[in-house]
Design a protein around this motif. Sequence first.
Motif, PDB file in Angstrom:
ATOM      1  N   GLN A   1       0.802  -1.227   0.000  1.00  0.00           N
ATOM      2  CA  GLN A   1       0.000   0.000   0.000  1.00  0.00           C
ATOM      3  C   GLN A   1       0.837   1.281   0.000  1.00  0.00           C
ATOM      4  OE1 GLN A   1      -2.576  -0.460   3.415  1.00  0.00           O
ATOM      5  NE2 GLN A   1      -3.626  -2.216   2.516  1.00  0.00           N
ATOM      6  N   LYS A   2       2.016   1.262   0.609  1.00  0.00           N
ATOM      7  CA  LYS A   2       2.852   2.459   0.718  1.00  0.00           C
ATOM      8  C   LYS A   2       4.306   2.073   0.468  1.00  0.00           C
ATOM      9  CE  LYS A   2       4.045   6.142   3.970  1.00  0.00           C
ATOM     10  NZ  LYS A   2       3.923   6.582   5.359  1.00  0.00           N
TER      11      LYS A   2
ATOM     12  N   THR B   1       8.337   3.586  -0.013  1.00  0.00           N
ATOM     13  CA  THR B   1       9.293   4.687   0.120  1.00  0.00           C
ATOM     14  C   THR B   1      10.669   4.178  -0.277  1.00  0.00           C
ATOM     15  OG1 THR B   1       8.028   5.551   1.995  1.00  0.00           O
ATOM     16  CG2 THR B   1      10.259   6.403   1.703  1.00  0.00           C
TER      17      THR B   1
ATOM     18  N   THR C   1      -0.814   1.575   4.650  1.00  0.00           N
ATOM     19  CA  THR C   1      -1.067   3.013   4.750  1.00  0.00           C
ATOM     20  C   THR C   1      -1.431   3.429   6.172  1.00  0.00           C
ATOM     21  OG1 THR C   1      -3.310   2.630   3.935  1.00  0.00           O
ATOM     22  CG2 THR C   1      -1.699   3.401   2.343  1.00  0.00           C
TER      23      THR C   1
END
Length: 193
Positions: free
Chosen positions: A49-50, A52, A145
Amino acid sequence: MKTIKTTIAILAIAILAISCSKDDEPTPVVVIPEQNPLAGYLTASGFDQKLTNRVDSGDYEFGYSFTPLVNGTMTAIVAKIPDTHIGMRVTIWDKIAGTVLRTETIDVATAGVEVTKVITALSLIKDKEYFITFNSNDWYDHRKTDGTAVTYPFTVGDIKVTGYSFASGTAQAIPNSPQTTYYAGDVSFKFQK
């Protein structure tokens, strides 16, 4: 005379047709597809979902532990990180014994591009727990998230992912800090039963 030749030709064709049976046909080879559990693990855990990018963010030995649900072989290692890393060390461990089964290096020559390295097949035993780790200062940080923790295991095809962990530094040391709120990668493998 013409009738005899025609009869002989028909008989020859009939005998040839009868002698050719399905037993003479080669048995088709069934190719079992290779499995890479990483995408399924990320989806099942919600860690897809996320994302980085972490570049030059400290050295770590990190990866996930897993158990094959059937006997099979590891046929390749797969890596994708957000920077280049020539000669990145990848280790396959016997998790319970804490011993190294195989050390490989993989060249990630282009950031963000998945690389596959075919390896000499490594036999993996059903229900035995293994670890695949890599050592780098670059990785993808995968999270949910909402930042919540997950509960292991996750079953993906014939592989059960049993956890994620890391260890600080460049030493080839089995990770000793389990985490349940993220996965740092991406290094995985291909499995064939």
